[in-house]
Design an enzyme around this catalytic site. Sequence first.
Site, PDB file in Angstrom:
ATOM      1  N   THR B 151      -1.674   8.177 -20.524  1.00  0.00           N
ATOM      2  CA  THR B 151      -2.993   6.960 -21.169  1.00  0.00           C
ATOM      3  C   THR B 151      -4.847   7.669 -21.902  1.00  0.00           C
ATOM      4  OG1 THR B 151      -1.864   5.395 -19.988  1.00  0.00           O
ATOM      5  CG2 THR B 151      -4.024   4.711 -20.909  1.00  0.00           C
ATOM      6  N   GLY B 181       3.106  -1.467 -20.265  1.00  0.00           N
ATOM      7  CA  GLY B 181       2.677  -0.405 -19.122  1.00  0.00           C
ATOM      8  C   GLY B 181       1.813  -1.610 -18.390  1.00  0.00           C
ATOM      9  N   GLY B 203      -0.415   6.621 -16.103  1.00  0.00           N
ATOM     10  CA  GLY B 203       1.054   7.507 -14.696  1.00  0.00           C
ATOM     11  C   GLY B 203       1.943   6.470 -15.386  1.00  0.00           C
ATOM     12  N   LEU B 204       2.856   6.102 -14.447  1.00  0.00           N
ATOM     13  CA  LEU B 204       3.552   5.059 -14.618  1.00  0.00           C
ATOM     14  C   LEU B 204       3.289   3.615 -14.412  1.00  0.00           C
ATOM     15  CD1 LEU B 204       7.008   4.630 -16.010  1.00  0.00           C
ATOM     16  CD2 LEU B 204       7.453   4.575 -12.633  1.00  0.00           C
TER      17      LEU B 204
END
Lengths: 317, 317
Positions: B151, B181, B203-204
């Site tokens: 992102t 997300g 990130g995740l």
Amino acid sequence: MTWGIIGTWRMVHDGLVAASKMLQENKRVGDAIEECVKAVEDYPYYKSVGYGGLPNEEGILEMDAAFMDGDTFEIGGVAGIVDAKNPVSVARALSKQKFNSFRVGEGATKFARLAGFECGNMLTERARRTWELRLDEVKKNNLNPYDGHDTVGVIGLDLSGSMAVATSSSGLFMKKAGRVGDSPLSGSGFYVDSEIGGATATGLGEDLMKGCLSYEIVRLMGEGLSPQAAADKAVYGFHHKLRKRYGKAGAFSLICMNLKGEWGVATNVDFTFSVANESAAPAIYFAKMGQNDTTVIEPITEEWLAAYEKRIKQPIE
Amino acid sequence: MTWGIIGTWRMVHDGLVAASKMLQENKRVGDAIEECVKAVEDYPYYKSVGYGGLPNEEGILEMDAAFMDGDTFEIGGVAGIVDAKNPVSVARALSKQKFNSFRVGEGATKFARLAGFECGNMLTERARRTWELRLDEVKKNNLNPYDGHDTVGVIGLDLSGSMAVATSSSGLFMKKAGRVGDSPLSGSGFYVDSEIGGATATGLGEDLMKGCLSYEIVRLMGEGLSPQAAADKAVYGFHHKLRKRYGKAGAFSLICMNLKGEWGVATNVDFTFSVANESAAPAIYFAKMGQNDTTVIEPITEEWLAAYEKRIKQPIE
């Protein structure tokens, strides 16, 4: 070990009574709170959750829901889902996935179908008629169309010490297509940590997400505050901050419970909730903002309950 | 009064150079960070943001973005939007709305069209080909299909003391339709308070929303911690907690800046970012987790930059 369960609004009560029995019988908290929220989703006269919920401005009933496991922090969520009979169950199933655990719009609905969840038209004739009348009213009187955003949120603690939280909402009546509030958003609509406690919110999602109050209340309980002190501090502190910085604060009400089954509530509007734990049978309370950033909590009266029952079933037109 | 700007990944740098000039010239922070993110969205070789972003498993490029004003706490967000040339601009426009400020799926796309934002097919031939090859690979080798979730997130401070944050992402490559997300989620993907500072994450997303780390970092800065101390404490604390409770922690990297233009970074993977303030010209740095919950930060090397440039443009097949 002890158990406890607390949920938002009078509408949660019947489901909460059943869920509190499950918790007493040593059932798992995830199952108990899912059953509790499903009971609200299924009841046609609750107009802000599941079946019977009021639709968006296009007449489509779009729903939001979430589930969080306080042991593992697993979160599942759906937003703008249609047709799903029990959005909370879809959210719970998603919480088991490592990836793709929060899904919105068509993608959320696709998941529900593919995973075999019961689907159908969730718009009742009563909700359709309410929407039609509101459209007319807004047109005639140039009204602000938005109204009603009563999310059901439930926090539970089971005898094994696990905690979980779940939410479900059809969002703002007359919302724009795809509008999502705080209900499916971690930290804003809900948060839970089994080593501390959980919190969940109801109110104007647009303002709730400005404050991350569910996370903040859990954090304050983790610092050692009682649930009531944590709720008062987070909610009234942010209420004042938002009025100062944004000019106004929308309605919001937060409930919380810690790992001992103790609970707290804070609200800037008239608010009802239901709660039970090892030492107190399920009961409905009324809460409002008191003086000096405290909350006034009283048992609900028979008169209020009778009037509520009449109001939710009164004929449309 | 001073100014500052920090953004995630090497890809943010060129936009950040332009935005830092705007801030030096006393332009407003909202305009500067929007321009910065738009530059990333517009560049076809950045495969995780805007034009050129990699699609979901169905080959559809669904995008998420958010904008938050640190003066007023106004938040706008979109999730699962398609066709919008600049999701960040759509999110910023939504932040001005009292209701319906977070929109997902088709409803988000409808808003963008109706509000007159430029729309078109955002899938490049390069992205389509990458998707096709990945589909084959996954089928042949029974691979975990998920990969890439970079992102762009930017925090800015202008000479009038206002702060803002913006994010934009095409999310996980090969995600399921409608997967969202942390990027558009307040508290997880971003948070900013002009009286304290701001933070943003990459990130995740599935794991980031378990921790509300952007909110937590801002809160810690509000308690008086330096940005670096706040980032280290929140990120590594949660990294350990998640490994203990969930069994593993996905990749995450957080950046932050306070109201003096001081900044901090913490990450559990190799991470690049770009930053500028009154006392330091825009520069790209490399960060990784160090010992004892600290972060090692070094200027990026010419070799790294050359290899990066080559990598993002290398022929597909």
